[in-house]
Design a protein around this motif. Structure first.
Motif, PDB file in Angstrom:
ATOM      1  N   VAL A  45      -9.247 -20.166  12.122  1.00  0.00           N
ATOM      2  CA  VAL A  45      -9.429 -21.330  11.426  1.00  0.00           C
ATOM      3  C   VAL A  45      -9.424 -20.242  10.186  1.00  0.00           C
ATOM      4  O   VAL A  45      -9.691 -19.218   9.822  1.00  0.00           O
ATOM      5  CB  VAL A  45     -11.324 -21.466  11.216  1.00  0.00           C
ATOM      6  N   PHE A  46      -8.549 -21.040   8.969  1.00  0.00           N
ATOM      7  CA  PHE A  46      -8.017 -20.431   8.197  1.00  0.00           C
ATOM      8  C   PHE A  46      -8.824 -21.560   6.488  1.00  0.00           C
ATOM      9  O   PHE A  46      -8.927 -22.697   6.911  1.00  0.00           O
ATOM     10  CB  PHE A  46      -6.823 -20.658   7.707  1.00  0.00           C
ATOM     11  N   GLY A  47      -8.929 -20.579   5.663  1.00  0.00           N
ATOM     12  CA  GLY A  47      -8.915 -21.552   4.251  1.00  0.00           C
ATOM     13  C   GLY A  47      -9.058 -20.862   2.706  1.00  0.00           C
ATOM     14  O   GLY A  47      -8.755 -19.333   2.901  1.00  0.00           O
ATOM     15  N   SER A  48      -9.474 -21.740   2.707  1.00  0.00           N
ATOM     16  CA  SER A  48     -10.034 -21.128   0.762  1.00  0.00           C
ATOM     17  C   SER A  48     -10.531 -21.993  -0.100  1.00  0.00           C
ATOM     18  O   SER A  48     -10.675 -23.015   0.202  1.00  0.00           O
ATOM     19  CB  SER A  48      -7.655 -21.800  -0.130  1.00  0.00           C
ATOM     20  N   GLY A  52     -16.825 -22.980  -6.800  1.00  0.00           N
ATOM     21  CA  GLY A  52     -18.575 -22.631  -5.911  1.00  0.00           C
ATOM     22  C   GLY A  52     -18.138 -20.950  -5.327  1.00  0.00           C
ATOM     23  O   GLY A  52     -17.176 -20.707  -5.313  1.00  0.00           O
ATOM     24  N   SER A  53     -19.592 -20.784  -4.577  1.00  0.00           N
ATOM     25  CA  SER A  53     -19.515 -19.653  -3.430  1.00  0.00           C
ATOM     26  C   SER A  53     -20.044 -19.173  -2.466  1.00  0.00           C
ATOM     27  O   SER A  53     -20.725 -19.856  -2.156  1.00  0.00           O
ATOM     28  CB  SER A  53     -18.947 -18.421  -4.647  1.00  0.00           C
ATOM     29  N   VAL A  54     -19.700 -18.322  -1.530  1.00  0.00           N
ATOM     30  CA  VAL A  54     -20.044 -18.621  -0.393  1.00  0.00           C
ATOM     31  C   VAL A  54     -20.204 -17.118   0.520  1.00  0.00           C
ATOM     32  O   VAL A  54     -19.213 -16.133  -0.312  1.00  0.00           O
ATOM     33  CB  VAL A  54     -19.136 -19.533   0.611  1.00  0.00           C
ATOM     34  N   PHE A  55     -21.048 -16.637   1.153  1.00  0.00           N
ATOM     35  CA  PHE A  55     -21.554 -15.629   1.752  1.00  0.00           C
ATOM     36  C   PHE A  55     -20.949 -15.744   2.625  1.00  0.00           C
ATOM     37  O   PHE A  55     -20.683 -16.621   3.210  1.00  0.00           O
ATOM     38  CB  PHE A  55     -22.883 -15.614   2.044  1.00  0.00           C
ATOM     39  N   PHE A  56     -20.066 -14.669   3.167  1.00  0.00           N
ATOM     40  CA  PHE A  56     -19.204 -14.472   3.890  1.00  0.00           C
ATOM     41  C   PHE A  56     -18.913 -13.550   5.124  1.00  0.00           C
ATOM     42  O   PHE A  56     -19.149 -12.284   4.881  1.00  0.00           O
ATOM     43  CB  PHE A  56     -17.541 -14.801   3.661  1.00  0.00           C
ATOM     44  N   GLN A  57     -18.910 -13.592   6.106  1.00  0.00           N
ATOM     45  CA  GLN A  57     -18.960 -12.218   7.228  1.00  0.00           C
ATOM     46  C   GLN A  57     -18.965 -12.304   8.793  1.00  0.00           C
ATOM     47  O   GLN A  57     -18.975 -13.606   9.255  1.00  0.00           O
ATOM     48  CB  GLN A  57     -20.555 -11.952   7.386  1.00  0.00           C
ATOM     49  N   VAL A  58     -17.908 -12.008   8.943  1.00  0.00           N
ATOM     50  CA  VAL A  58     -17.350 -12.024  10.481  1.00  0.00           C
ATOM     51  C   VAL A  58     -17.833 -10.722  11.235  1.00  0.00           C
ATOM     52  O   VAL A  58     -17.893  -9.668  11.054  1.00  0.00           O
ATOM     53  CB  VAL A  58     -15.724 -12.153  10.437  1.00  0.00           C
ATOM     54  N   THR A  64     -19.270 -10.645   2.496  1.00  0.00           N
ATOM     55  CA  THR A  64     -18.508 -10.335   0.926  1.00  0.00           C
ATOM     56  C   THR A  64     -18.915 -12.313   0.596  1.00  0.00           C
ATOM     57  O   THR A  64     -19.349 -12.206   0.945  1.00  0.00           O
ATOM     58  CB  THR A  64     -17.333 -10.115   1.284  1.00  0.00           C
ATOM     59  N   ILE A  65     -18.713 -12.166  -0.825  1.00  0.00           N
ATOM     60  CA  ILE A  65     -18.556 -13.232  -1.371  1.00  0.00           C
ATOM     61  C   ILE A  65     -17.751 -13.392  -1.470  1.00  0.00           C
ATOM     62  O   ILE A  65     -16.389 -12.780  -2.272  1.00  0.00           O
ATOM     63  CB  ILE A  65     -19.897 -12.973  -2.842  1.00  0.00           C
ATOM     64  N   LEU A  66     -17.328 -14.921  -1.251  1.00  0.00           N
ATOM     65  CA  LEU A  66     -16.126 -15.296  -1.550  1.00  0.00           C
ATOM     66  C   LEU A  66     -16.291 -16.488  -2.598  1.00  0.00           C
ATOM     67  O   LEU A  66     -17.227 -16.887  -2.747  1.00  0.00           O
ATOM     68  CB  LEU A  66     -15.010 -16.341  -0.173  1.00  0.00           C
ATOM     69  N   ARG A  67     -15.075 -16.028  -3.623  1.00  0.00           N
ATOM     70  CA  ARG A  67     -15.523 -17.520  -4.774  1.00  0.00           C
ATOM     71  C   ARG A  67     -13.852 -18.162  -4.987  1.00  0.00           C
ATOM     72  O   ARG A  67     -13.020 -17.808  -3.743  1.00  0.00           O
ATOM     73  CB  ARG A  67     -15.589 -16.540  -5.757  1.00  0.00           C
ATOM     74  N   ALA A  68     -13.769 -19.458  -6.024  1.00  0.00           N
ATOM     75  CA  ALA A  68     -12.738 -19.887  -6.484  1.00  0.00           C
ATOM     76  C   ALA A  68     -11.570 -19.734  -6.246  1.00  0.00           C
ATOM     77  O   ALA A  68     -11.416 -17.994  -6.624  1.00  0.00           O
ATOM     78  CB  ALA A  68     -12.826 -21.155  -7.304  1.00  0.00           C
ATOM     79  N   GLY A  69      -9.832 -19.797  -5.795  1.00  0.00           N
ATOM     80  CA  GLY A  69      -9.567 -18.742  -5.421  1.00  0.00           C
ATOM     81  C   GLY A  69      -9.214 -17.856  -4.101  1.00  0.00           C
ATOM     82  O   GLY A  69      -8.682 -17.500  -3.468  1.00  0.00           O
ATOM     83  N   ASP A  70     -10.602 -17.583  -3.461  1.00  0.00           N
ATOM     84  CA  ASP A  70     -10.030 -16.930  -2.503  1.00  0.00           C
ATOM     85  C   ASP A  70      -9.121 -17.731  -1.268  1.00  0.00           C
ATOM     86  O   ASP A  70     -10.010 -18.589  -1.102  1.00  0.00           O
ATOM     87  CB  ASP A  70     -11.065 -15.283  -2.107  1.00  0.00           C
ATOM     88  N   VAL A  71      -9.731 -16.635  -0.650  1.00  0.00           N
ATOM     89  CA  VAL A  71      -8.847 -16.979   0.637  1.00  0.00           C
ATOM     90  C   VAL A  71      -9.675 -16.523   2.022  1.00  0.00           C
ATOM     91  O   VAL A  71     -10.056 -15.207   1.240  1.00  0.00           O
ATOM     92  CB  VAL A  71      -7.373 -16.455   1.461  1.00  0.00           C
TER      93      VAL A  71
END
Length: 122
Positions: A45-48, A52-58, A64-71
């Motif tokens: 899965v790819f995304g952008s 808003g924002s999201v807490f992301f961990q793989v 990390t926190i992803l914000r508008a414009g992050d992929v």
């Protein structure tokens, strides 16, 4: 003089040994503080992030926190520890790649690793 077209590579990810039969693009919105919970997908899965924002961990990696414009990239059959909306919520585009005759799937929890049966020597 300003360039009339500017191209910036945000993410480059190789996909060795991946047969793609379908790509499904979804716009997904999580309301504030919605936790996606640990999960995995049957294809990469790819995304952008649109807003808003999201807490992301793989897979136990650095959160990390992803914000508008992050992929972002979520590998197939790999634990996504967190994809949790912050207090502002999040809207993102997700690009789900799956093999021929498959549909994108999200399964709660870690992927199940199948062990090969042990065979005794001669």
């Amino acid at each position: 003089m300003t360039e009339s077209v500017v191209r910036v590579t945000l993410l480059e990810q190789s996909l060795p040994d991946t047969a793609v039969g379908t790509v499904q693009v979804r716009r997904i919105t999580l309301q504030p503080d919605v936790a996606g919970g640990p999960h995995h997908h049957n294809g990469p899965v790819f995304g952008s992030i649109e807003s808003g924002s999201v807490f992301f961990q793989v897979d136990g990696g650095s959160p990390t926190i992803l914000r508008a414009g992050d992929v972002f990239y979520e590998p197939a059959d790999t634990l996504i520890d967190r994809f949790d909306a912050t207090s502002e919520g999040v809207t993102f585009l997700g690009y789900f790649l799956v093999g021929p005759d498959q549909a994108p799937e999200l399964t709660p929890g870690p992927p199940v690793v199948e062990l090969l049966p042990h065979t005794e020597g001669p």
